[in-house]
Design an enzyme around this catalytic site. Structure first.
Site, PDB file in Angstrom:
ATOM      1  CG  HIS A  62       3.358   9.398  -0.975  1.00 42.04           C
ATOM      2  ND1 HIS A  62       2.611   9.091   0.088  1.00 42.04           N
ATOM      3  CD2 HIS A  62       4.458  10.050  -0.941  1.00 42.04           C
ATOM      4  CE1 HIS A  62       3.685   9.412   1.064  1.00 42.04           C
ATOM      5  NE2 HIS A  62       4.428  10.277   0.606  1.00 42.04           N
ATOM      6  CD  GLU A  64      -1.531   5.432  -2.309  1.00 47.35           C
ATOM      7  OE1 GLU A  64      -1.879   4.562  -1.618  1.00 47.35           O
ATOM      8  OE2 GLU A  64      -0.219   6.244  -2.683  1.00 47.35           O
ATOM      9  CB  CYS A  89       0.146   7.086   3.968  1.00 49.97           C
ATOM     10  SG  CYS A  89       0.778   8.411   2.643  1.00 49.97           S
ATOM     11  CB  CYS A  92      -1.971   9.010  -0.329  1.00 50.64           C
ATOM     12  SG  CYS A  92      -0.326   8.779  -0.846  1.00 50.64           S
TER      13      CYS A  92
END
Length: 264
Positions: A62, A64, A89, A92
């Site tokens: 992801h 992040e 999300c 994360c």
């Protein structure tokens, strides 16, 4: 840059993530996400989402996670603010919750004002619940050595051992690390485990983030060494073998058992 363009930090980070997201690797979703994090040193670290076909979704990165791993690699003491081109999300948010100092972390998504991470993750579950420390990019563990005399390249073995010293493994309890040989040099990584287990980042994912942030093609890996403690409750060797088999199937892959160097 702030002074040059007369921007406050949140506005600067919002603009940056829109540019950064173009570097995402998204053959499955075609959904590009960018993230940028401001460290306590004043440095800004970037990241994007990364996907691979023919492997489990758990191998994906992801945005992040990517930018925070980039900051960890550079030993950034604390993250003060993080912006993403899309709302983070739950995966994360949980990953961010593992960071030391996350109680002061401000998160920005799209046009929202900065807000504390704990407003996005109320009644959180983190390392404190298990009486563990969070991820501290400045921490380094004791020296490690291979068990026996493995027949692997010495420079790769040393890089993997040094990476394993930085492993955040309070839950799996066994240090591990990986080193990748490429025409551009050696890239290494160590696991960043999470109190909730599933957002854990593997050594190979960390190393691949380093390569991508350095604008190097991932399929140029020519050899890989994974080091792991045989006494750990978690292994990352099989997961790495699966992903390397897709990214660089031609690269020899070695797994070496390690142990702590006894103190005098």
């Amino acid at each position: 840059m702030k002074e040059r363009f007369h921007l406050e930090t949140p506005e600067l980070l919002r603009l940056m993530v829109q540019v950064i997201r173009q570097f995402a690797v998204v053959p499955i979703s075609n959904f590009r996400v960018g993230a940028a994090a401001l460290g306590s040193s004043g440095a800004i670290y970037c990241g994007v989402n990364m996907e691979w076909t023919r492997v489990a979704f758990a191998q994906t990165v992801h945005a992040e996670q990517c930018c925070l791993t980039n900051a960890w690699h550079h030993r950034e003491p604390r993250i003060l603010m993080l912006a993403a081109s899309e709302p983070p999300c739950g995966h994360c948010r949980q990953f961010m919750n593992e960071l030391c100092g996350c109680e002061n972390l401000q998160v920005i998504s799209k046009d929202s004002a900065p807000m504390p991470l704990h407003d996005l993750l109320p009644k959180d579950f983190g390392p404190a619940a298990l009486e563990m420390r969070g991820i501290d990019a400045t921490w380094q563990g004791p020296a490690l050595r291979p068990v026996g005399s493995p027949k692997v390249p010495a420079d790769l073995l040393q890089a993997a051992l040094e990476a394993a010293q930085r492993a955040h493994v309070p839950y799996g309890t066994g240090p591990s690390g990986v080193a990748l040989h490429t025409p551009y040099g050696i890239y290494s990584g160590a696991p960043l485990e999470n109190a909730a287990y599933n957002p854990t980042f593997s050594p190979l994912q960390v190393a691949l983030v380093r390569m991508h942030c350095d604008h190097k093609p991932l399929d140029c890996i020519t050899e890989a060494v994974m080091v792991e403690s045989p006494t750990g409750m978690v292994t990352y060797a099989a997961q790495a073998r699966e992903l390397l088999g897709v990214i660089a199937p031609q690269a020899p892959y070695h797994v070496v058992s390690i142990e702590r160097v006894p103190s005098n």
